[in-house]
Design an enzyme around this catalytic site. Sequence first.
Site, PDB file in Angstrom:
ATOM      1  N   HIS A   1      52.348  86.899  34.142  1.00  0.00           N
ATOM      2  CA  HIS A   1      51.886  86.227  32.924  1.00  0.00           C
ATOM      3  C   HIS A   1      50.423  86.559  32.679  1.00  0.00           C
ATOM      4  CE1 HIS A   1      55.018  82.888  32.005  1.00  0.00           C
ATOM      5  NE2 HIS A   1      55.616  83.951  32.486  1.00  0.00           N
TER       6      HIS A   1
ATOM      7  N   TYR B   1      50.583  74.304  27.488  1.00  0.00           N
ATOM      8  CA  TYR B   1      49.986  73.033  27.928  1.00  0.00           C
ATOM      9  C   TYR B   1      49.620  72.258  26.656  1.00  0.00           C
ATOM     10  CZ  TYR B   1      49.304  74.883  32.681  1.00  0.00           C
ATOM     11  OH  TYR B   1      49.495  75.398  33.951  1.00  0.00           O
TER      12      TYR B   1
ATOM     13  N   PRO C   1      48.759  68.734  39.578  1.00  0.00           N
ATOM     14  CA  PRO C   1      49.434  70.017  39.335  1.00  0.00           C
ATOM     15  C   PRO C   1      48.994  70.735  38.057  1.00  0.00           C
ATOM     16  CG  PRO C   1      50.904  68.192  38.881  1.00  0.00           C
ATOM     17  CD  PRO C   1      49.678  67.605  39.493  1.00  0.00           C
TER      18      PRO C   1
ATOM     19  N   LYS D   1      47.289  74.725  41.349  1.00  0.00           N
ATOM     20  CA  LYS D   1      46.460  75.254  42.438  1.00  0.00           C
ATOM     21  C   LYS D   1      46.998  74.922  43.825  1.00  0.00           C
ATOM     22  CE  LYS D   1      43.623  77.321  39.905  1.00  0.00           C
ATOM     23  NZ  LYS D   1      43.862  78.772  39.873  1.00  0.00           N
TER      24      LYS D   1
ATOM     25  N   TYR E   1      41.830  79.675  36.197  1.00  0.00           N
ATOM     26  CA  TYR E   1      43.291  79.606  36.202  1.00  0.00           C
ATOM     27  C   TYR E   1      43.880  80.775  36.998  1.00  0.00           C
ATOM     28  CZ  TYR E   1      47.971  78.336  34.591  1.00  0.00           C
ATOM     29  OH  TYR E   1      49.292  77.924  34.560  1.00  0.00           O
TER      30      TYR E   1
HETATM   31  C1  PHB Z   1      55.728  74.591  37.154  1.00  0.00           C
HETATM   32  O1  PHB Z   1      56.266  75.635  36.724  1.00  0.00           O
HETATM   33  O2  PHB Z   1      56.346  73.738  37.842  1.00  0.00           O
HETATM   34  C2  PHB Z   1      54.260  74.362  36.852  1.00  0.00           C
HETATM   35  C3  PHB Z   1      53.541  75.357  36.216  1.00  0.00           C
HETATM   36  C4  PHB Z   1      52.197  75.145  35.930  1.00  0.00           C
HETATM   37  C5  PHB Z   1      51.596  73.949  36.294  1.00  0.00           C
HETATM   38  C6  PHB Z   1      52.328  72.947  36.956  1.00  0.00           C
HETATM   39  C7  PHB Z   1      53.675  73.151  37.230  1.00  0.00           C
HETATM   40  O3  PHB Z   1      50.282  73.734  35.998  1.00  0.00           O
END
Ligand code: PHB
Length: 390
Positions: free
Chosen positions: A72, A201, A293, A297, A385
């Site tokens: 990605h 997000y 989450p 990280k 990130y």
């Molecule tokens: C997930 O795919 O479970 C996931 C991805 C990004 C995040 C948190 C969880 O920031």
Amino acid sequence: MRTQVAIVGAGPAGLLLGALLAKAGVESVVLERRSAEYVLGRIRAGVLEQVTVDLLDAAGAGARMHVEGLPHAGIELCFGGSRHRIDFHDLTGGKQVMVYGQTEVTRDLMDLRESQGLATIYEAEDVSVHGFDGSRPSVRFTQDGRPYELECDFIAGCDGYHGVSRQSVPHSALRKYERIYPFGWLGVLSETPPVSHELIYSNHERGFALCSMRSATRSRYYVQCALDDKVEHWSDAAFWAELRARLDDAAADALVTGPSIEKSIAPLRSFVAEPMRFGRLFLAGDAAHIVPPTGAKGLNLAAGDVGLLARAFEEHYRDRSDAAIDDYSARCLRRVWRAERFSWWFTSLMHKFPETGAFGQKMQAAELDYLVHSRAAATALAENYVGLPL
Ligand code: PHB
Ligand code: APR
């Protein structure tokens, strides 16, 4: 029983440490209190930084990740009814992340360890750690009612937040830092195509939402929920309706829904225990730190810890040098605190905090507006990130 490094915990940290040590010719035994099936049943995030990808490759566990993983090169921020892309390649000189479920990482590491004929003791009960303040540490446990003692040179506490290792350190020797967030994440896994090819997000007045994925046919979605919320309060239809309500129109229209194959609520916390070394006991991964989450990280910090720990043990046995061992805790914590800051910042920016009121919402809106119109601000997000150097 005797080994060079006793590893407590067969999660990503413990298994990756064992694999890196095997490559360095250092012997280890992994002790896990659960069954392998139970460990593989945990649903966790799956965004790997390049540092983590490189460590998995170095350990010899990266083949399937490169076939099935999804590179990605950006994420999208959704707010005010529209989406804004953060372009990692443009902002970080070509860096990216790999989307590959933690369950798959764990499975690859388990398969590798088994193929190497290395010792992993599952369903080890009553694990306790001893003598780590001296030169003859050991780990005791029972299995099928029989007591065992594993003598070793070092103990790696890779047993997570609720493990025995950190709890075995004298309270006076630990400094703990913690923040509990006033909400949780309700997560759903579904055999449906992801709503978008990259993660979304969303900061919405109804609350945070995240659109992620495991593959081109399996999606992972989250919505912010109350701490006292219960999974049984959420039918699939209610979840999909709430997720749709928190997305922009295009994503809401494109969302493919289907039956949930997993649904769970997780609390969010920031936590760090300092230091990460106590004599011959070394903490790594969730045993030493927890991040919300939002910044994905957790797995990456665990990988970084054990990458440094494996190098330190290798130098001890190969070069008879303890310089890296002595530097382990400080070196890890510098990276841990930077990731804790980023995860806290991103969580604070994207979630609904009723207690901060209308002014708090205006501050979030202003920061999001600045973020998507300032290359400097977007670069700061992007470089954190994709991951800071080890
Ligand atoms: C997930 O795919 O479970 C996931 C991805 C990004 C995040 C948190 C969880 O920031
Ligand atoms: N004895 C033996 N094993 C134990 C004990 C114990 N007393 N206590 C816990 N364990 C095991 C757990 O069953 C688990 O399999 O230790 C393992 C710890 O694994 P994780 O909790 O996954 O922690 P870690 O390996 O550091 O990985 C961090 O996992 O939880 C996610 O979000 C987190 O992505 C991050 C990653």
